[in-house]
Design a protein around this motif. Sequence first.
Motif, PDB file in Angstrom:
ATOM      1  N   ALA A  94      -2.763   5.069  12.558  1.00 44.93           N
ATOM      2  CA  ALA A  94      -3.672   4.447  13.517  1.00 44.93           C
ATOM      3  C   ALA A  94      -3.300   2.978  13.679  1.00 44.93           C
ATOM      4  O   ALA A  94      -2.606   2.405  12.830  1.00 44.93           O
ATOM      5  N   ALA A  95      -3.765   2.371  14.736  1.00 48.67           N
ATOM      6  CA  ALA A  95      -3.488   0.959  14.991  1.00 48.67           C
ATOM      7  C   ALA A  95      -3.897   0.122  13.788  1.00 48.67           C
ATOM      8  O   ALA A  95      -5.002   0.252  13.270  1.00 48.67           O
ATOM      9  N   GLY A  96      -2.974  -0.705  13.307  1.00 44.09           N
ATOM     10  CA  GLY A  96      -3.252  -1.584  12.183  1.00 44.09           C
ATOM     11  C   GLY A  96      -3.195  -0.907  10.826  1.00 44.09           C
ATOM     12  O   GLY A  96      -3.533  -1.517   9.823  1.00 44.09           O
ATOM     13  N   CYS A  97      -2.785   0.353  10.796  1.00 41.47           N
ATOM     14  CA  CYS A  97      -2.702   1.100   9.533  1.00 41.47           C
ATOM     15  C   CYS A  97      -1.264   1.544   9.295  1.00 41.47           C
ATOM     16  O   CYS A  97      -0.499   1.714  10.240  1.00 41.47           O
ATOM     17  N   PRO A  98      -0.909   1.772   8.033  1.00 37.63           N
ATOM     18  CA  PRO A  98       0.426   2.324   7.755  1.00 37.63           C
ATOM     19  C   PRO A  98       0.503   3.769   8.242  1.00 37.63           C
ATOM     20  O   PRO A  98      -0.510   4.361   8.637  1.00 37.63           O
TER      21      PRO A  98
ATOM     22  N   LEU B  82       0.830  -1.201   0.000  1.00 38.75           N
ATOM     23  CA  LEU B  82       0.000   0.000   0.000  1.00 38.75           C
ATOM     24  C   LEU B  82       0.865   1.251   0.000  1.00 38.75           C
ATOM     25  O   LEU B  82       0.637   2.181  -0.781  1.00 38.75           O
ATOM     26  N   LEU B  83       1.899   1.275   0.842  1.00 38.95           N
ATOM     27  CA  LEU B  83       2.779   2.444   0.897  1.00 38.95           C
ATOM     28  C   LEU B  83       3.536   2.637  -0.418  1.00 38.95           C
ATOM     29  O   LEU B  83       3.649   3.767  -0.908  1.00 38.95           O
ATOM     30  N   ASP B  84       4.047   1.559  -0.990  1.00 39.70           N
ATOM     31  CA  ASP B  84       4.753   1.659  -2.278  1.00 39.70           C
ATOM     32  C   ASP B  84       3.819   2.204  -3.365  1.00 39.70           C
ATOM     33  O   ASP B  84       4.199   3.071  -4.149  1.00 39.70           O
ATOM     34  N   TRP B  85       2.587   1.681  -3.399  1.00 40.74           N
ATOM     35  CA  TRP B  85       1.612   2.158  -4.369  1.00 40.74           C
ATOM     36  C   TRP B  85       1.312   3.632  -4.134  1.00 40.74           C
ATOM     37  O   TRP B  85       1.309   4.428  -5.071  1.00 40.74           O
ATOM     38  N   PHE B  86       1.066   4.006  -2.874  1.00 35.18           N
ATOM     39  CA  PHE B  86       0.697   5.390  -2.566  1.00 35.18           C
ATOM     40  C   PHE B  86       1.814   6.367  -2.930  1.00 35.18           C
ATOM     41  O   PHE B  86       1.570   7.388  -3.570  1.00 35.18           O
ATOM     42  N   VAL B  87       3.035   6.071  -2.543  1.00 39.05           N
ATOM     43  CA  VAL B  87       4.151   6.985  -2.788  1.00 39.05           C
ATOM     44  C   VAL B  87       4.388   7.178  -4.288  1.00 39.05           C
ATOM     45  O   VAL B  87       4.796   8.254  -4.723  1.00 39.05           O
ATOM     46  N   SER B  88       4.082   6.167  -5.097  1.00 43.67           N
ATOM     47  CA  SER B  88       4.285   6.299  -6.550  1.00 43.67           C
ATOM     48  C   SER B  88       3.048   6.842  -7.269  1.00 43.67           C
ATOM     49  O   SER B  88       3.101   7.095  -8.476  1.00 43.67           O
TER      50      SER B  88
ATOM     51  N   CYS C  17      -5.069  12.298  13.312  1.00 46.66           N
ATOM     52  CA  CYS C  17      -3.762  12.141  12.654  1.00 46.66           C
ATOM     53  C   CYS C  17      -2.733  13.103  13.225  1.00 46.66           C
ATOM     54  O   CYS C  17      -1.612  12.708  13.561  1.00 46.66           O
ATOM     55  N   TYR C  18      -3.116  14.363  13.321  1.00 42.55           N
ATOM     56  CA  TYR C  18      -2.175  15.369  13.806  1.00 42.55           C
ATOM     57  C   TYR C  18      -1.833  15.159  15.279  1.00 42.55           C
ATOM     58  O   TYR C  18      -0.686  15.351  15.687  1.00 42.55           O
ATOM     59  N   ALA C  19      -2.802  14.734  16.083  1.00 45.25           N
ATOM     60  CA  ALA C  19      -2.516  14.446  17.498  1.00 45.25           C
ATOM     61  C   ALA C  19      -1.562  13.265  17.610  1.00 45.25           C
ATOM     62  O   ALA C  19      -0.583  13.319  18.361  1.00 45.25           O
TER      63      ALA C  19
ATOM     64  N   GLY D 127      -3.433  19.401  -9.852  1.00 43.63           N
ATOM     65  CA  GLY D 127      -4.113  20.240  -8.873  1.00 43.63           C
ATOM     66  C   GLY D 127      -4.693  19.501  -7.691  1.00 43.63           C
ATOM     67  O   GLY D 127      -5.053  20.117  -6.692  1.00 43.63           O
ATOM     68  N   PHE D 128      -4.812  18.185  -7.771  1.00 39.82           N
ATOM     69  CA  PHE D 128      -5.371  17.401  -6.677  1.00 39.82           C
ATOM     70  C   PHE D 128      -4.286  17.032  -5.675  1.00 39.82           C
ATOM     71  O   PHE D 128      -3.109  16.929  -6.037  1.00 39.82           O
ATOM     72  N   ARG D 129      -4.683  16.840  -4.420  1.00 39.87           N
ATOM     73  CA  ARG D 129      -3.777  16.336  -3.386  1.00 39.87           C
ATOM     74  C   ARG D 129      -4.189  14.908  -3.061  1.00 39.87           C
ATOM     75  O   ARG D 129      -5.369  14.619  -2.877  1.00 39.87           O
ATOM     76  N   ALA D 130      -3.203  14.021  -2.989  1.00 39.46           N
ATOM     77  CA  ALA D 130      -3.463  12.643  -2.582  1.00 39.46           C
ATOM     78  C   ALA D 130      -2.855  12.449  -1.196  1.00 39.46           C
ATOM     79  O   ALA D 130      -1.686  12.754  -0.975  1.00 39.46           O
ATOM     80  N   GLU D 131      -3.675  11.959  -0.264  1.00 34.28           N
ATOM     81  CA  GLU D 131      -3.219  11.706   1.097  1.00 34.28           C
ATOM     82  C   GLU D 131      -3.592  10.284   1.481  1.00 34.28           C
ATOM     83  O   GLU D 131      -4.587   9.739   0.996  1.00 34.28           O
ATOM     84  N   LEU D 132      -2.801   9.700   2.352  1.00 36.22           N
ATOM     85  CA  LEU D 132      -3.093   8.383   2.913  1.00 36.22           C
ATOM     86  C   LEU D 132      -3.418   8.602   4.377  1.00 36.22           C
ATOM     87  O   LEU D 132      -2.534   8.927   5.177  1.00 36.22           O
ATOM     88  N   ILE D 133      -4.699   8.485   4.713  1.00 31.24           N
ATOM     89  CA  ILE D 133      -5.171   8.828   6.055  1.00 31.24           C
ATOM     90  C   ILE D 133      -5.871   7.626   6.659  1.00 31.24           C
ATOM     91  O   ILE D 133      -6.893   7.165   6.147  1.00 31.24           O
ATOM     92  N   GLU D 134      -5.300   7.133   7.741  1.00 27.06           N
ATOM     93  CA  GLU D 134      -5.837   5.963   8.442  1.00 27.06           C
ATOM     94  C   GLU D 134      -6.123   4.815   7.476  1.00 27.06           C
ATOM     95  O   GLU D 134      -7.153   4.155   7.528  1.00 27.06           O
ATOM     96  N   GLY D 135      -5.180   4.591   6.544  1.00 31.24           N
ATOM     97  CA  GLY D 135      -5.254   3.473   5.613  1.00 31.24           C
ATOM     98  C   GLY D 135      -6.103   3.711   4.386  1.00 31.24           C
ATOM     99  O   GLY D 135      -6.209   2.832   3.532  1.00 31.24           O
ATOM    100  N   ALA D 136      -6.715   4.886   4.258  1.00 34.37           N
ATOM    101  CA  ALA D 136      -7.550   5.199   3.095  1.00 34.37           C
ATOM    102  C   ALA D 136      -6.899   6.297   2.265  1.00 34.37           C
ATOM    103  O   ALA D 136      -6.345   7.248   2.808  1.00 34.37           O
ATOM    104  N   CYS D 137      -6.982   6.162   0.954  1.00 31.76           N
ATOM    105  CA  CYS D 137      -6.461   7.184   0.055  1.00 31.76           C
ATOM    106  C   CYS D 137      -7.554   8.239  -0.144  1.00 31.76           C
ATOM    107  O   CYS D 137      -8.690   7.914  -0.479  1.00 31.76           O
TER     108      CYS D 137
END
Length: 188
Positions: free
Chosen positions: A75-79, A11-17, A130-132, A23-33
Amino acid sequence: MTYDPLSERLLLDWFVSLEAPDGFRAELIEGACVLTPPPDGWHEHCLSALLRQTHLRSRTAVHVSGNKGLRLAGAAGCPDDHVIPDATLTPAHLRPFRGAAPWMPGTGVAMVTEVTGPAHGTDRETKPRCYARGGIPLYLLVDREASSVTLFSDPVRDQYRDRRTRPLGKPLCLPEPFAFDLDTADFL
């Protein structure tokens, strides 16, 4: 869900690439893109007003990065979360952006800011966790739909213990290192 290091790595390899549309922002937040479209003019007006005040009125000189990638504890169980705040503010003397990777740790970040857009649920509910978790001392949320501004502070695990909300138009005291009253009338 069972923790699977191989799936996390894939998942991390896919997300980083991942190449988000222009103009869009892609974020990985609690395991969801999460894909966020380009901001509208009111969003940019609020952000600009905040940054102008921060540069002019902050007790400590600050450096600001718009759309800086932060890699924070997941989060627990998430990248790890890969988030892109609307603005990331740091004391200027720390110079954390100099030489930073595209996804830098939150070390030295004093405050992150989000101005609500189409994914306002993410800004209100998920990103505070996430920020906390990432130990970001202050999270400022300009909530255009609720006509309010909220300062989250004192992070512990995945929550902020203190939250102060003011209606737009009323001042909000920003603590050190900023130490000034934010004029939220500028956001109207």
